[in-house]
Enzyme design. Structure first.
Site, short mmCIF file in Angstrom:
data_model
loop_
_atom_site.label_atom_id
_atom_site.label_comp_id
_atom_site.label_asym_id
_atom_site.label_seq_id
_atom_site.Cartn_x
_atom_site.Cartn_y
_atom_site.Cartn_z
N ASP A 84 10.48 63.39 -41.07
CA ASP A 84 11.93 63.36 -40.82
C ASP A 84 12.74 63.49 -42.10
OD1 ASP A 84 12.40 63.16 -38.11
OD2 ASP A 84 12.47 60.97 -38.07
N LYS A 112 11.77 67.65 -39.90
CA LYS A 112 12.60 67.48 -38.70
C LYS A 112 14.01 67.04 -39.10
CE LYS A 112 11.79 64.08 -35.45
NZ LYS A 112 13.02 63.27 -35.43
N GLU A 114 17.98 66.17 -37.44
CA GLU A 114 18.78 65.88 -36.25
C GLU A 114 20.05 66.72 -36.28
OE1 GLU A 114 19.62 61.70 -35.90
OE2 GLU A 114 17.51 61.16 -35.95
N GLU A 180 15.44 64.03 -27.13
CA GLU A 180 15.36 62.58 -26.90
C GLU A 180 16.42 62.14 -25.90
OE1 GLU A 180 15.15 60.15 -30.43
OE2 GLU A 180 15.40 58.28 -29.30
O1 KIV Z 1 11.98 58.63 -36.04
C1 KIV Z 1 11.31 58.81 -35.01
O2 KIV Z 1 10.33 58.11 -34.73
C2 KIV Z 1 11.70 59.90 -34.12
C3 KIV Z 1 11.05 59.99 -32.79
C4 KIV Z 1 11.46 58.88 -31.91
C5 KIV Z 1 11.24 61.32 -32.15
O3 KIV Z 1 12.55 60.69 -34.49
NA NA Z 2 13.66 60.09 -36.33
#
Ligand code: KIV
Ligand code: NA
Length: 264
Positions: A84, A112, A114, A180
């Site tokens: 992330d 990843k 958002e 999500e």
């Molecule tokens: O940070 C995380 O664990 C997530 C998942 C819930 C998709 O982004």
């Molecule tokens: Na996340």
């Protein structure tokens, strides 16, 4: 490079084989999760809540994400490693490239982010520089203050916008999506419309893959679990067995069940 790659997940989407994803934040769980046959590991910024005890993901820093990505990378036995980008680490295109590069150097295979269609150029720039990205849509926890709480997204008129975001970002070159807490029919439609794998959490059974926070599916997260969570340790006699049960349930279509999803 991981044994499981984006090519693997794309082939699975094409053949209709479901895949599973779990979070891990350290080398030991990374080892267990990848050995159990989970296709991808997410070093989620959920670690801000799960490991650090914050009440949101906003305080998580790049240094923390780098540290945990390195730990998970060392333990990983071949799963695709997604990391992330934390809150405010992709606020400008230049920052995004520098920070994504740090996560890739720490061992990530995919980063990843958002957000919605405003990330089109970011996605293009990252892909051009060798960084595949996963776009997290729907309930994006870094925007909790904008949403006014952790609420289901994409209901009513918002569904069309979410679908448009997904299509535009797929067009721009997004390699994966996480959806999500969106209604089951919307997740099904997005999964059908985009040509890359879609991973759901609280998005019903029709996405290509499913992700859960490891601690949630082991039943050790304090408080009342979210609707979409299932405790897989309750009926297993070890953590590896619980993780294997999750993987089998996703592949056989027994998890998530209808009651784990949200209506339109
Ligand atoms: O940070 C995380 O664990 C997530 C998942 C819930 C998709 O982004
Ligand atoms: Na996340």
């Amino acid at each position: 490079m991981a044994n499981i790659t984006l090519t693997t997940l794309n082939k699975m989407k094409a053949s209709g084989e479901k895949f599973s994803v779990l979070t891990a934040y350290d080398a030991t769980f990374s080892h267990v999760v990848s050995k159990a046959g989970i296709e991808a590991i997410l070093v989620g910024d959920s670690l801000g809540m799960v490991l650090q005890g914050h009440d949101s993901t906003l305080p998580v820093t790049m240094d923390t994400m780098i540290y945990h990505t390195e730990c998970v990378s060392r333990g990983n036995q071949g799963a695709l490693l997604i990391a992330d980008m934390p809150f405010m680490s992709f606020a400008s295109p230049e920052m995004t490239l520098i920070n994504a590069g740090k996560l890739m150097a720490a061992g990530a295979n995919v980063v990843k982010l958002e957000g919605g269609s405003w990330l089109k150029e970011t996605v293009q720039q990252l892909s051009r520089n060798g960084v595949p990205c996963c776009i997290h849509l729907g309930l994006t926890p870094q925007s909790v203050n904008v949403f006014g709480g952790y609420k289901v997204q994409g209901r009513g008129d918002a569904a069309a916008q979410l679908l448009a975001d997904a299509e535009q970002l797929a067009e721009a070159g997004a390699a994966l999506f996480v959806l999500e807490c969106v209604p089951t029919p919307l997740a099904k439609e997005i999964t059908k419309r985009v040509n890359v794998p879609v991973i759901g959490i609280g998005a019903g059974p029709d996405t290509d893959g499913q992700v859960l926070v490891l601690h949630d599916m082991l039943g050790i997260t304090p408080g009342k679990p979210a609707r979409f969570v299932k405790n897989f340790l309750a009926e297993a006699d070890s953590i590896p067995a619980a993780i294997e049960a999750f993987s089998h349930a996703v592949k056989s279509g027994t998890y998530p069940a209808e009651e784990h999803g949200f209506k339109e």
